[in-house]
Design an enzyme around this catalytic site. Sequence first.
Site, short mmCIF file in Angstrom:
data_model
loop_
_atom_site.label_atom_id
_atom_site.label_comp_id
_atom_site.label_asym_id
_atom_site.label_seq_id
_atom_site.Cartn_x
_atom_site.Cartn_y
_atom_site.Cartn_z
N LEU A 96 44.91 94.80 69.42
CA LEU A 96 44.52 93.68 69.74
C LEU A 96 44.85 92.91 70.82
O LEU A 96 43.84 92.30 71.22
CB LEU A 96 45.04 93.09 67.92
CG LEU A 96 44.78 93.15 66.95
CD1 LEU A 96 45.46 92.41 65.43
CD2 LEU A 96 43.11 92.67 66.44
N TYR A 97 46.13 93.36 71.61
CA TYR A 97 46.07 92.62 73.04
C TYR A 97 45.36 93.30 73.65
O TYR A 97 44.76 92.13 74.20
CB TYR A 97 47.93 93.29 73.15
CG TYR A 97 48.00 92.92 74.33
CD1 TYR A 97 49.23 91.74 74.46
CD2 TYR A 97 48.33 93.47 75.68
CE1 TYR A 97 49.01 90.60 76.00
CE2 TYR A 97 48.72 93.16 76.60
CZ TYR A 97 49.52 91.63 77.05
OH TYR A 97 49.43 91.27 77.82
N GLU A 98 44.73 94.58 73.76
CA GLU A 98 44.01 95.24 74.34
C GLU A 98 42.58 94.45 74.31
O GLU A 98 42.08 93.53 75.16
CB GLU A 98 44.09 96.69 73.94
CG GLU A 98 45.46 97.62 74.17
CD GLU A 98 45.22 99.11 73.42
OE1 GLU A 98 43.75 99.10 73.31
OE2 GLU A 98 46.34 99.30 73.19
#
Length: 416
Positions: A322-324
């Site tokens: 999700l960060y990516e």
Amino acid sequence: MIKTFAQSWVEIGANLQINWVLVNACLQFASWGLFSVLLAEVLRDIYHALCHQVNWLAKWHNKHHMAYRRDLSVVSLKIYQESQLYHDILESSLLVVALTLTALIVPQRGLWLGVGYACTFLYGASLRYFQGKIDTDYNHLPGPLETIPSIWWVNRSYHWRHHFDDVNAYYSGVFPLVDKILGTGLSLKGKTVALTGASGALGQALTAELVKCNAKVVALTTNPERLGEQTGVKVVPWQLGDEANLRESLQKIDILIINHGVNVYTSRTPEAINSSYEVNTFSALRLMDIFLTTVTGPQAKATKEIWVNTSEAEVSPALSPLYELSKRSLGDIVTLKRLDENCIIRKLILGPFKSKLNPYGVMSAQQVARLVLFLAKRDFRNIIVTINPLTYLLFPLKETSTWLYYRVFSRTAKSE
């Protein structure tokens, strides 16, 4: 029939003899010619820099700065012509002499291209002095600045900053090569810089480095209790979703650094998805849009900037899906917004550094902050700081292809 056709091509090939001596001579001439033009620019810009460091040269060069008002209109024709005599003609004459001596000493015909190139500056300066031809002085034409400072060459907006932003920076005249070498492609002195994520590891490190550069820092933070009182730093609390309340504060900001973020690691719950995109993508975009509304006035395009920490996750795995995803979305939309050229927008492509978001980072926040400012002062628009060598290869390819795709298949609001 086939044999005859093949034989004819063999005969044609045999008759086409490449004169490698001529080819080598042409390449040698072109190489030395390019070198001489670059040498001319380097010598010219070094002389300009010396004019701001050596007192007796500064007396003549100051006439050049005295000739212009803030909108680059001339104070008077007489003062303008004096500035051409004491700076432009003098500078161009010294350049012609230096390059002529070089061409005479080094027996390479291509070096005479540099002499001819220098003569064009002397010719233009002479026209401006003897005939008052102001319209030939392209970087000093009066009027509002309609474009952002160029990264590839010196345009009006770029050179305007030398006159009215910081006279001890932006020395380059045509190609900003010397400014990149000297670190004078961006001056932070006296700039008001707002920074989100100011209470984080990188935020605090950037704040400390910016203060060392004599910038005035506005620390935008959702955790003001973590920041103590610091000289040259003003703390402004804000909350996620309340970006509109920062509009008044952002009016007085020269550079906005969007640095806040969240990392939910391996979680993929609906709450984690919403949080990742809200913090890493949508909040950053709202701040960008608000700041862009402050880019008004005849010289705002020259001084206003946005720096966005999109991170190395744009092109590399971060072991946090999700960060990516959220950071890549932010990076792609930033690329899209760059096409409008409302102001300079820099990307910070940062590798893993030790912080609350990443306790396993291999770089220190202080190292990253120093390198970010080192590259920013050399006017890098994509600032890559990482230990991963692949990022230095992959990101330019990704950014260029994405930029080209968006440029072809998207339109500005003005064109619709």
